[in-house]
Design a protein around this motif. Sequence first.
Motif, PDB file in Angstrom:
ATOM      1  N   ASP A   9       0.517  -1.070  -0.172  1.00 50.76           N
ATOM      2  CA  ASP A   9      -0.013   0.112  -0.062  1.00 50.76           C
ATOM      3  C   ASP A   9       0.525   1.689   0.238  1.00 50.76           C
ATOM      4  O   ASP A   9       1.120   2.096  -0.969  1.00 50.76           O
ATOM      5  N   ARG A  13       1.077   4.360  -3.269  1.00 52.93           N
ATOM      6  CA  ARG A  13       0.899   5.786  -2.828  1.00 52.93           C
ATOM      7  C   ARG A  13       1.550   6.533  -3.421  1.00 52.93           C
ATOM      8  O   ARG A  13       1.872   7.771  -3.309  1.00 52.93           O
ATOM      9  N   SER A  16       1.535   7.146  -6.673  1.00 55.37           N
ATOM     10  CA  SER A  16       0.294   7.467  -7.233  1.00 55.37           C
ATOM     11  C   SER A  16       0.631   9.211  -6.484  1.00 55.37           C
ATOM     12  O   SER A  16      -0.188  10.456  -7.140  1.00 55.37           O
ATOM     13  N   PHE A  72      -2.518  10.773   2.923  1.00 57.29           N
ATOM     14  CA  PHE A  72      -1.684   9.872   2.222  1.00 57.29           C
ATOM     15  C   PHE A  72      -1.959   8.466   2.578  1.00 57.29           C
ATOM     16  O   PHE A  72      -2.045   7.309   2.063  1.00 57.29           O
ATOM     17  N   GLU A  73      -2.165   7.742   3.933  1.00 56.28           N
ATOM     18  CA  GLU A  73      -2.828   7.158   4.222  1.00 56.28           C
ATOM     19  C   GLU A  73      -3.971   6.441   3.649  1.00 56.28           C
ATOM     20  O   GLU A  73      -4.002   5.090   3.062  1.00 56.28           O
ATOM     21  N   GLY A  75      -5.018   7.361   0.785  1.00 59.11           N
ATOM     22  CA  GLY A  75      -5.042   7.354  -0.601  1.00 59.11           C
ATOM     23  C   GLY A  75      -5.219   9.016  -1.231  1.00 59.11           C
ATOM     24  O   GLY A  75      -6.251   9.400  -0.745  1.00 59.11           O
ATOM     25  N   HIS A  81      -3.736  14.815  -6.050  1.00 56.68           N
ATOM     26  CA  HIS A  81      -2.670  13.397  -7.588  1.00 56.68           C
ATOM     27  C   HIS A  81      -2.741  14.770  -8.422  1.00 56.68           C
ATOM     28  O   HIS A  81      -1.817  15.323  -8.695  1.00 56.68           O
TER      29      HIS A  81
END
Length: 96
Positions: A9, A13, A16, A72-73, A75, A81
């Motif tokens: 994960d 992240r 992204s 951030f955690e 997403g 973005h």
Amino acid sequence: ALSTQRTSDFLKRCKSAGADVKESGTSYVISNGRRSVRIGRDSRELTGQVVKSYLRKLGLSERDTGVPLEEFEQGLTGEQHEIRRFRTVLQRLAHA
């Protein structure tokens, strides 16, 4: 409280957020410009403190990007973005 997250994960992240993630032997190498960190491919989880440290080293911390660790955690949204992309371009132009 900082939560533990799966390494996979964290890598997604980071991608992204605009970082480059590559496999190199027994490690993953995450790079953002000239900054990079290496994570062993056998690492299944990262503690919140380690995540925070890696983000700081990569220039992806809240201080650098304006995106809090909690976001951030969870997403990044499409909007975040795009903001990151523009911010990266502006930072590169500022250093050119």
